[in-house]
Design an enzyme around this catalytic site. Structure first.
Site, PDB file in Angstrom:
ATOM      1  N   LYS A 204     -35.067  37.257   1.538  1.00 29.96           N
ATOM      2  CA  LYS A 204     -35.174  36.024   2.301  1.00 29.96           C
ATOM      3  C   LYS A 204     -34.098  36.074   3.385  1.00 29.96           C
ATOM      4  CE  LYS A 204     -34.682  31.606   3.508  1.00 29.96           C
ATOM      5  NZ  LYS A 204     -33.659  31.199   4.514  1.00 29.96           N
ATOM      6  N   GLY A 256     -23.200  34.673   2.914  1.00 33.86           N
ATOM      7  CA  GLY A 256     -23.287  33.495   3.760  1.00 33.86           C
ATOM      8  C   GLY A 256     -22.066  32.616   3.583  1.00 33.86           C
ATOM      9  N   SER A 257     -22.245  31.344   3.858  1.00 37.67           N
ATOM     10  CA  SER A 257     -21.121  30.421   3.842  1.00 37.67           C
ATOM     11  C   SER A 257     -20.693  30.086   2.421  1.00 37.67           C
ATOM     12  CB  SER A 257     -21.493  29.132   4.577  1.00 37.67           C
ATOM     13  OG  SER A 257     -22.404  28.363   3.815  1.00 37.67           O
ATOM     14  N   THR A 258     -19.436  29.701   2.295  1.00 36.60           N
ATOM     15  CA  THR A 258     -18.911  29.330   0.984  1.00 36.60           C
ATOM     16  C   THR A 258     -19.610  28.100   0.406  1.00 36.60           C
ATOM     17  OG1 THR A 258     -16.783  30.363   1.441  1.00 36.60           O
ATOM     18  CG2 THR A 258     -16.816  28.666  -0.260  1.00 36.60           C
ATOM     19  N   GLY A 261     -22.859  29.249  -0.936  1.00 37.19           N
ATOM     20  CA  GLY A 261     -22.576  30.118  -2.072  1.00 37.19           C
ATOM     21  C   GLY A 261     -22.240  29.348  -3.326  1.00 37.19           C
ATOM     22  N   GLU A 278     -21.024  37.239  -1.335  1.00 29.93           N
ATOM     23  CA  GLU A 278     -20.055  37.635  -0.315  1.00 29.93           C
ATOM     24  C   GLU A 278     -20.002  36.488   0.671  1.00 29.93           C
ATOM     25  OE1 GLU A 278     -18.580  38.387   2.984  1.00 29.93           O
ATOM     26  OE2 GLU A 278     -20.157  39.873   3.313  1.00 29.93           O
ATOM     27  N   CYS A 312     -17.362  38.114   8.913  1.00 30.39           N
ATOM     28  CA  CYS A 312     -16.680  37.438   7.818  1.00 30.39           C
ATOM     29  C   CYS A 312     -15.274  37.962   7.567  1.00 30.39           C
ATOM     30  CB  CYS A 312     -17.516  37.538   6.540  1.00 30.39           C
ATOM     31  SG  CYS A 312     -17.943  39.237   6.099  1.00 30.39           S
ATOM     32  N   GLU A 411     -12.786  28.584   8.392  1.00 29.29           N
ATOM     33  CA  GLU A 411     -13.457  29.693   9.061  1.00 29.29           C
ATOM     34  C   GLU A 411     -14.162  29.154  10.302  1.00 29.29           C
ATOM     35  OE1 GLU A 411     -15.946  33.587   7.739  1.00 29.29           O
ATOM     36  OE2 GLU A 411     -16.686  31.680   6.969  1.00 29.29           O
TER      37      GLU A 411
END
Length: 507
Positions: A204, A256-258, A261, A278, A312, A411
């Site tokens: 995806k 992707g983003s925290t 995640g 990650e 990242c 970030e």
């Protein structure tokens, strides 16, 4: 020292020339308006709504893909499940041969892959032109690990009377969810170990970058990877959620983003499903008193603001002691200020647009926060975009940044670097460790033994001495809010395996 603040935002003819170049590129790519999903080796017409694909350099729609429904996600997972037994039954060396054929097939698609990638997310063509070669390298590295699966792992009991054979089985059907900043390579670092392990997958991609991944599936078909081993669904977060929570998915891998995640981790925890995450980073580059700033200038763009700052692991926080602080600020401002901003399809461009209008708004909001909190702008700042139209942001350098400022903690994921003063090396290490992230980092210093001692004090998953680069043979992963689990190397392969210990009489 010149800055970008006074650049005109509509150089005569620039925007129209950029639009003409992009329209010509769109005519050369294999996929634009797509109405199907790839399920079980077939192009399956979707019943879902259509999502546009936007060129971030121009703001124009140039393609579309379907939003896969829960039923279509189910069909993709079932196709992967049906293909799993035969793929898992192949010898690892046979699967490795397929990966090598796929690597060659990807290299043959280097130009359309680079064009599609740039049109999707605005990454400069100088960056995306390397995507095919990097993806091929990852596939070949994992193919070379086939021996790890084929060599028997026999461990003696204490006392040596009996022994245990540790067998390694593929974990099963894997959901691979990729981000928009490196849509090819961040799929392949999941796909390569999954395929070598004997898993089947449903990919995806991120909603802004759904088309370049199709070229990977074309390469897999050319390589003779059987139908159903790799499946593709496109869509928004709802599609991803349906995939993560599908009862027949055995593992999830996400980059992707925290915040996203965390939601995926919560779902996998509820389902007792293994997950590799990650996530974000806010990495630091510590500049020691003996650092060679001329050498640092040569790696600055790649190590600290790569891909228009949308990477990242890059070290967007530069930390220096008083001996080198002013000199560092001058060098960083000069190097970034001299880098070209403009059309991402121009091979000389260093900074293109950010990937989406929403990301542009986010980056500019954080730049404003930096100004409001008192950081000193030495380049760029909250100024008009250097190119009219699209999602451009002026490359920005902040000096005199405090460790508690938002721009030092959050970030930014755009063309922004921050420079923080430290009292001494111990204070620099403390500042480096003062965020909730732990993904990358660099220590710049002429004495590499001393730099190594400092690097070992930084709480991060990876760190470089005088440069940063990923090694496909070595583990890569984050600490704290930068993720869970590892990618690359035998550790990344092991994430797609489940061991079985077979106890037997010693032979």
């Amino acid at each position: 020292m010149s800055t970008l603040a006074d650049l005109p935002t509509d150089v005569p003819g620039l925007v129209e020339r950029m639009r003409e170049r992009h329209r010509a590129a769109i005519a050369d790519v294999p996929y634009a308006e797509v109405a199907t999903l790839r399920i079980g080796g077939d192009e399956v017409a979707s019943s879902g709504s259509v999502s546009p694909v936007i060129d971030p350099a121009t703001g124009e729609r140039w393609g579309s893909v379907p939003e896969a429904s829960a039923a279509e996600v189910d069909a993709a997972v079932r196709a992967a499940r049906a293909a799993f037994p035969a793929w898992a039954a192949l010898a690892p060396s046979a699967r490795a041969d397929a990966l090598r054929r796929m690597a060659a097939a990807i290299e043959r698609r280097a130009e359309p892959l680079a064009l599609t990638n740039t049109l999707e997310n605005g990454s400069p063509i100088a960056e995306t032109s390397g995507a095919a070669g990097n993806a091929a390298s990852i596939l070949r590295v994992f193919a070379d690990l086939a021996g790890f699966l084929e060599n028997p792992d026999i461990r003696p009991f204490p006392g040596g009377v009996n022994e245990t054979l540790v067998a390694r089985d593929p974990v099963g059907v894997c959901a691979l969810i990729a981000p928009w900043n490196f849509p090819i390579n961040l799929v392949v670092i999941k796909l390569a170990p999954a395929l070598l392990a004997g898993c089947t997958v449903v990919i995806k991609p991120a909603s802004p970058t759904p088309l370049s991944v199709r070229l990977l599936l074309d390469a897999a078909d050319e390589a003779g990877i059987p139908p159903g081993v790799i499946n593709l669904v496109t869509g928004s977060g709802a599609t991803g959620d349906a995939l993560v929570r599908h009862p027949d998915v055995d593992k999830v891998a996400f980059t992707g983003s925290t915040p996203v995640g965390r939601r995926i981790a919560a779902a996998c925890g509820e389902l007792l499903r293994p997950v590799t995450l990650e996530l974000g980073g806010k990495s630091a580059a510590i500049v020691l008193p003996d650092a060679d700033l001329d050498a640092m200038a040569g790696v600055l763009l790649r190590s600290c603001i790569r891909n228009t700052g949308q990477t990242c692991y890059i070290s967007t926080r530069l930390i220096a002691t008083p001996e080198r602080y002013d000199e560092l600020v001058e060098m960083v401002t000069s190097v970034i200020g001299a880098a070209s901003v403009g059309d991402p399809l121009d091979p000389t461009t260093v900074f293109g647009p950010v990937a989406t209008a929403a990301q542009q708004a986010s980056v500019r909001g954080l730049i404003r926060a930096g100004v409001e909190e008192g950081a000193r702008v030495t380049l760029g700042g909250d100024v008009p975009a250097p190119v009219a139209g699209g999602a451009f942001v002026a490359p920005t350098v902040f000096a005199d940044v405090r460790a508690d400022m938002r721009i030092a903690q959050e970030e930014i994921f755009g063309p922004v670097v921050t420079i923080l003063p430290a009292r001494d090396v111990d204070d620099a290490v403390a500042i480096a460790n003062s965020t909730r992230f732990g993904l990358g980092g660099i220590v710049f210093g002429a004495d590499e033994d001393a730099a190594l001692r400092v690097a070992r004090r930084v709480d991060t998953g990876s760190i470089g001495l005088n440069f940063f680069a990923s090694n496909h043979f070595a583990p890569f992963g984050g600490r704290h809010d930068s993720g869970l689990g590892l990618e690359y190397g035998v550790e990344g392969l092991s994430a797609y395996l489940t061991p079985q210990s077979v106890h037997r009489r010693a032979r």
